[in-house]
Write a protein that holds these residues in place. Sequence first.
Motif, PDB file in Angstrom:
ATOM      1  N   CYS A  22       0.970  -1.234   0.029  1.00  0.00           N
ATOM      2  CA  CYS A  22      -0.113  -0.124  -0.074  1.00  0.00           C
ATOM      3  C   CYS A  22       0.750   1.113   0.109  1.00  0.00           C
ATOM      4  CB  CYS A  22      -0.953  -0.094   1.196  1.00  0.00           C
ATOM      5  SG  CYS A  22      -1.735   1.332   1.537  1.00  0.00           S
ATOM      6  N   ASP A  23       0.517   2.165  -1.062  1.00  0.00           N
ATOM      7  CA  ASP A  23       1.288   3.619  -0.912  1.00  0.00           C
ATOM      8  C   ASP A  23       0.783   4.357   0.128  1.00  0.00           C
ATOM      9  OD1 ASP A  23       3.023   2.658  -2.816  1.00  0.00           O
ATOM     10  OD2 ASP A  23       1.652   3.432  -4.478  1.00  0.00           O
ATOM     11  N   VAL A  24      -0.660   4.550  -0.074  1.00  0.00           N
ATOM     12  CA  VAL A  24      -1.375   5.462   0.753  1.00  0.00           C
ATOM     13  C   VAL A  24      -2.567   4.796   1.481  1.00  0.00           C
ATOM     14  CG1 VAL A  24      -2.444   7.794   1.006  1.00  0.00           C
ATOM     15  CG2 VAL A  24      -0.603   7.268  -0.623  1.00  0.00           C
ATOM     16  N   CYS A 182      -5.575  -2.052  13.580  1.00  0.00           N
ATOM     17  CA  CYS A 182      -4.097  -2.307  12.919  1.00  0.00           C
ATOM     18  C   CYS A 182      -4.219  -1.674  11.427  1.00  0.00           C
ATOM     19  CB  CYS A 182      -3.710  -3.661  12.955  1.00  0.00           C
ATOM     20  SG  CYS A 182      -2.149  -3.792  12.569  1.00  0.00           S
ATOM     21  N   PRO A 183      -3.918  -0.392  11.383  1.00  0.00           N
ATOM     22  CA  PRO A 183      -3.853  -0.211   9.741  1.00  0.00           C
ATOM     23  C   PRO A 183      -2.936  -0.851   9.162  1.00  0.00           C
ATOM     24  CG  PRO A 183      -3.027   1.294  11.216  1.00  0.00           C
ATOM     25  CD  PRO A 183      -3.459   0.550  12.206  1.00  0.00           C
ATOM     26  N   PRO A 184      -3.147  -0.797   7.772  1.00  0.00           N
ATOM     27  CA  PRO A 184      -2.052  -1.754   6.908  1.00  0.00           C
ATOM     28  C   PRO A 184      -0.832  -0.880   6.837  1.00  0.00           C
ATOM     29  CG  PRO A 184      -3.556  -0.474   5.541  1.00  0.00           C
ATOM     30  CD  PRO A 184      -4.231  -0.562   6.991  1.00  0.00           C
ATOM     31  N   ARG A 185       0.363  -1.604   6.608  1.00  0.00           N
ATOM     32  CA  ARG A 185       1.651  -0.770   6.339  1.00  0.00           C
ATOM     33  C   ARG A 185       1.439  -0.228   5.121  1.00  0.00           C
ATOM     34  NH1 ARG A 185       7.426  -2.041   5.341  1.00  0.00           N
ATOM     35  NH2 ARG A 185       6.770  -3.894   4.127  1.00  0.00           N
ATOM     36  N   ALA A 186       1.983   0.987   5.170  1.00  0.00           N
ATOM     37  CA  ALA A 186       1.931   1.891   4.059  1.00  0.00           C
ATOM     38  C   ALA A 186       3.194   2.815   3.996  1.00  0.00           C
ATOM     39  CB  ALA A 186       0.569   2.770   4.106  1.00  0.00           C
ATOM     40  N   ARG A 187       3.269   3.481   2.869  1.00  0.00           N
ATOM     41  CA  ARG A 187       4.238   4.513   2.718  1.00  0.00           C
ATOM     42  C   ARG A 187       3.794   5.933   3.381  1.00  0.00           C
ATOM     43  NH1 ARG A 187       8.141   3.900  -1.762  1.00  0.00           N
ATOM     44  NH2 ARG A 187       7.632   1.773  -2.927  1.00  0.00           N
ATOM     45  N   TRP A 201      -5.142   5.009  15.394  1.00  0.00           N
ATOM     46  CA  TRP A 201      -4.445   4.322  14.152  1.00  0.00           C
ATOM     47  C   TRP A 201      -3.385   5.279  13.615  1.00  0.00           C
ATOM     48  CZ3 TRP A 201      -4.251   6.649   9.202  1.00  0.00           C
ATOM     49  CH2 TRP A 201      -5.112   7.545   9.016  1.00  0.00           C
ATOM     50  N   VAL A 202      -3.512   6.424  13.982  1.00  0.00           N
ATOM     51  CA  VAL A 202      -2.565   7.484  13.238  1.00  0.00           C
ATOM     52  C   VAL A 202      -1.183   7.311  13.873  1.00  0.00           C
ATOM     53  CG1 VAL A 202      -1.867   9.877  13.136  1.00  0.00           C
ATOM     54  CG2 VAL A 202      -4.357   9.250  12.855  1.00  0.00           C
ATOM     55  N   ALA A 203      -1.085   7.051  15.219  1.00  0.00           N
ATOM     56  CA  ALA A 203       0.021   6.874  15.890  1.00  0.00           C
ATOM     57  C   ALA A 203       0.526   5.600  15.515  1.00  0.00           C
ATOM     58  CB  ALA A 203      -0.190   6.953  17.713  1.00  0.00           C
ATOM     59  N   THR A 204      -0.288   4.494  15.450  1.00  0.00           N
ATOM     60  CA  THR A 204       0.273   3.328  14.816  1.00  0.00           C
ATOM     61  C   THR A 204       0.785   3.333  13.488  1.00  0.00           C
ATOM     62  OG1 THR A 204      -1.538   2.134  16.349  1.00  0.00           O
ATOM     63  CG2 THR A 204      -0.676   0.763  14.636  1.00  0.00           C
ATOM     64  N   ALA A 205       0.251   3.613  12.716  1.00  0.00           N
ATOM     65  CA  ALA A 205       0.688   3.886  11.132  1.00  0.00           C
ATOM     66  C   ALA A 205       2.042   4.672  11.172  1.00  0.00           C
ATOM     67  CB  ALA A 205      -0.415   4.817  10.416  1.00  0.00           C
ATOM     68  N   ALA A 206       2.108   5.747  12.072  1.00  0.00           N
ATOM     69  CA  ALA A 206       3.514   6.495  12.004  1.00  0.00           C
ATOM     70  C   ALA A 206       4.540   5.551  12.441  1.00  0.00           C
ATOM     71  CB  ALA A 206       3.138   7.697  12.786  1.00  0.00           C
ATOM     72  N   ARG A 207       4.283   4.972  13.503  1.00  0.00           N
ATOM     73  CA  ARG A 207       5.098   3.957  14.316  1.00  0.00           C
ATOM     74  C   ARG A 207       5.588   2.910  13.245  1.00  0.00           C
ATOM     75  NH1 ARG A 207       2.284   3.385  18.466  1.00  0.00           N
ATOM     76  NH2 ARG A 207       1.251   1.359  17.929  1.00  0.00           N
ATOM     77  N   HIS A 208       4.654   2.710  12.457  1.00  0.00           N
ATOM     78  CA  HIS A 208       5.205   1.324  11.587  1.00  0.00           C
ATOM     79  C   HIS A 208       5.742   1.866  10.025  1.00  0.00           C
ATOM     80  CE1 HIS A 208       2.069  -1.527  13.346  1.00  0.00           C
ATOM     81  NE2 HIS A 208       3.008  -1.358  14.108  1.00  0.00           N
ATOM     82  N   ALA A 233       1.500  15.705  16.441  1.00  0.00           N
ATOM     83  CA  ALA A 233       2.817  15.252  16.581  1.00  0.00           C
ATOM     84  C   ALA A 233       3.466  14.223  15.777  1.00  0.00           C
ATOM     85  CB  ALA A 233       2.767  14.867  18.265  1.00  0.00           C
ATOM     86  N   HIS A 234       2.156  13.343  15.400  1.00  0.00           N
ATOM     87  CA  HIS A 234       2.863  12.091  14.414  1.00  0.00           C
ATOM     88  C   HIS A 234       2.917  12.505  12.915  1.00  0.00           C
ATOM     89  CE1 HIS A 234       2.036   9.784  18.074  1.00  0.00           C
ATOM     90  NE2 HIS A 234       0.680  10.263  17.959  1.00  0.00           N
ATOM     91  N   CYS A 235       2.572  13.911  12.609  1.00  0.00           N
ATOM     92  CA  CYS A 235       2.630  14.341  11.260  1.00  0.00           C
ATOM     93  C   CYS A 235       3.755  14.607  10.528  1.00  0.00           C
ATOM     94  CB  CYS A 235       1.632  15.405  11.137  1.00  0.00           C
ATOM     95  SG  CYS A 235      -0.281  14.925  11.230  1.00  0.00           S
ATOM     96  N   GLU A 236       4.135  14.226   9.325  1.00  0.00           N
ATOM     97  CA  GLU A 236       4.943  14.522   8.378  1.00  0.00           C
ATOM     98  C   GLU A 236       4.611  16.049   7.785  1.00  0.00           C
ATOM     99  OE1 GLU A 236       8.445  14.764   5.708  1.00  0.00           O
ATOM    100  OE2 GLU A 236       8.018  13.657   7.632  1.00  0.00           O
ATOM    101  N   ALA A 237       3.349  16.212   7.423  1.00  0.00           N
ATOM    102  CA  ALA A 237       3.174  17.419   6.880  1.00  0.00           C
ATOM    103  C   ALA A 237       1.658  17.750   7.140  1.00  0.00           C
ATOM    104  CB  ALA A 237       2.975  16.998   5.578  1.00  0.00           C
TER     105      ALA A 237
END
Length: 399
Positions: A22-24, A182-187, A201-208, A233-237
């Motif tokens: 998954c990309d997004v 558990c959200p899917p692993r994604a870019r 899920w946001v923190a989980t996705a960022a952690r992965h 706090a978990h955001c790239e953008a």
Amino acid sequence: MSTDLPGIDPLLALRAPQDPACDVFLTGTVFLDIIFTGLDSAPVRGTESWARGMGSSPGGVANMATALARLGLHTSLAAAFGDDHYGEYCWDALEQGEGIDLSMSRTVPGWHSPVTVSMAYEGERTMVSHGHEAPAPAAPDDGEAPAPASSAVPGQGPAAPGRTGTAGAPPAGTPDPAFPQCPPRARAAIASLVPGRSEPWVATAARHGALIFADVGWDETGRWELDALPDLAHCEAFLPNAEEAMRYTRTDCPRAAAHALAERVPLAVVTLGPEGAYAVDGRTGVGAQVPAIEVEALDPTGAGDVFVAGFVTGTLAGWPLADRLAFAGLTAALSVQEFGGSLSAPGWAEIAAWWQRIRTCESQDPAALERYAFLEELLPATARAWPLRRAVPTIGFRQ
């Protein structure tokens, strides 16, 4: 969906066998959008207004998902779908028409699809919506691993609404947690921040390893406190519009707001409406501004979602900041020339046709044209003639 330029993958040179499929990833509410265009003015109380155009398409979070998929990103959507005709139509349009992975989505028995009626006139829109919050997924029995919400088998493609997939299912007892556990692993993942609310899920996705891109809506509380957005706090953008950015930062200038936000997130992007967008890289302090492309707007529905999708695409592809802004602005500009949110999202065919046309305009400013020269390496030498018209899906028609 644009299918006449197969094989354009903006991340092709970066893909590796160990990368996530998954990309997004994104989640939210899917609406059925019914769009009326060709209105000369706003409807007047006590009168009947006739529109010269009408279309229907999946809306809500589907706008963003479609925009991402049409730009060649492998997109996964977690959403609830009604088990009515509207829900079936939206599911088929997204899965079959756009190639979006719905294995994290689910069909809810007895729940009707949310609907938005959008009326576009004078370059703006007025919307009326109706819907009810979807019931939460049933919790699995103790000791039983939760199944994917759509009853589809991960890796085997999503099942049709209301159907159960079993072929290729993991052995009994194999952990297979579903969203939101558990959200899917994604870019990357896209979140909509809400004051006072955190989405685990946001923190989980960022952690992965996912890069989190977030927008935000109007703060109904009127407080406009960045500390009230815990997932920031978990955001790239972070991509607010100018008004939102200035309110959150207590500044009176969008550029100053972007620099203030860049102290909280690695990338701060402030959209400026007809003036384009301004961004600051918080890691380097470098800023970039790209003006908007002047177009005749038919319907602005979903333009903000398309902008985010374009910016995510450029970021994942590793483009320079100014190129990302230019590409995001271009895709948004192309989208407002068609009506409907997801319906209007441009693909590479539309981008290629615009690039071919704009280079042949005698009045085109060479300096402005140079801003989009990076497209030359992405696009094929030939493209369809401009303008392009998309088919308008209408629920009443059957093949």
